[in-house]
Design an enzyme around this catalytic site. Sequence first.
Site, mmCIF file in Angstrom:
data_model
loop_
_atom_site.group_PDB
_atom_site.id
_atom_site.type_symbol
_atom_site.label_atom_id
_atom_site.label_comp_id
_atom_site.label_asym_id
_atom_site.label_seq_id
_atom_site.Cartn_x
_atom_site.Cartn_y
_atom_site.Cartn_z
ATOM 1 N N LYS A 33 -2.391 92.152 53.691
ATOM 2 C CA LYS A 33 -2.081 92.227 55.121
ATOM 3 C C LYS A 33 -1.777 93.661 55.550
ATOM 4 C CE LYS A 33 -0.336 87.507 55.133
ATOM 5 N NZ LYS A 33 -1.572 86.928 55.574
ATOM 6 N N CYS A 34 -2.567 94.589 55.076
ATOM 7 C CA CYS A 34 -2.356 96.010 55.297
ATOM 8 C C CYS A 34 -3.527 96.563 56.113
ATOM 9 C CB CYS A 34 -2.276 96.713 53.925
ATOM 10 S SG CYS A 34 -2.194 98.498 53.965
ATOM 11 N N GLY A 35 -3.286 97.646 56.830
ATOM 12 C CA GLY A 35 -4.367 98.305 57.544
ATOM 13 C C GLY A 35 -5.473 98.791 56.624
ATOM 14 N N PHE A 36 -5.144 99.013 55.351
ATOM 15 C CA PHE A 36 -6.137 99.462 54.384
ATOM 16 C C PHE A 36 -6.806 98.305 53.638
ATOM 17 C CE2 PHE A 36 -3.187 103.228 54.392
ATOM 18 C CZ PHE A 36 -4.064 104.100 55.044
ATOM 19 N N THR A 37 -6.438 97.074 53.933
ATOM 20 C CA THR A 37 -6.985 95.918 53.227
ATOM 21 C C THR A 37 -8.511 95.877 53.242
ATOM 22 O OG1 THR A 37 -4.972 94.644 53.585
ATOM 23 C CG2 THR A 37 -6.959 93.383 53.098
#
Length: 157
Positions: A33-37
């Site tokens: 659930k990360c912007g980098f996912t």
Amino acid sequence: MITNFTVQSADGSAVPLDRYAGQVLLIVNTASKCGFTPQYEGLEALHRRYSDRGFEVLGFPCNQFGAQEPGDAAEISRFCSLTYNVTFPVFAKVDVNGAGADPLFDRLKRDAPGVLGSKAIKWNFTKFLVNRAGEVVHRYAPATKPEQLAADIEALL
């Protein structure tokens, strides 16, 4: 050497990293659930492109940054498989910083410090490139996209 460590698989069983001896590895702390996912897509592309030449991506989910990996092992595996068709190994959730940090990540941080010699991992999707001898040769920031690592990987293969 990285191959001297044993880690936990998503199902909780012990995985000696010596099973990857002689391979080039990219070890990454991940989160769903990360912007980098979306980097899972690029990591999988690298895995598919180079796996037949002795390259392996190893993913280690971590919930230490903004609680962005809250799921259990089954949820994480399902997410990786269904959302990004991940075929590289995704291990048990680990801590990468602090007193409870997994020993593998303590070693990675020691061998490849961050900016200005900092040891702590700053965020999800920090990447460590390991050569065939099991030595850490480079640390990449979370914002470094997987496709930007291709030349470094090829140089080690």
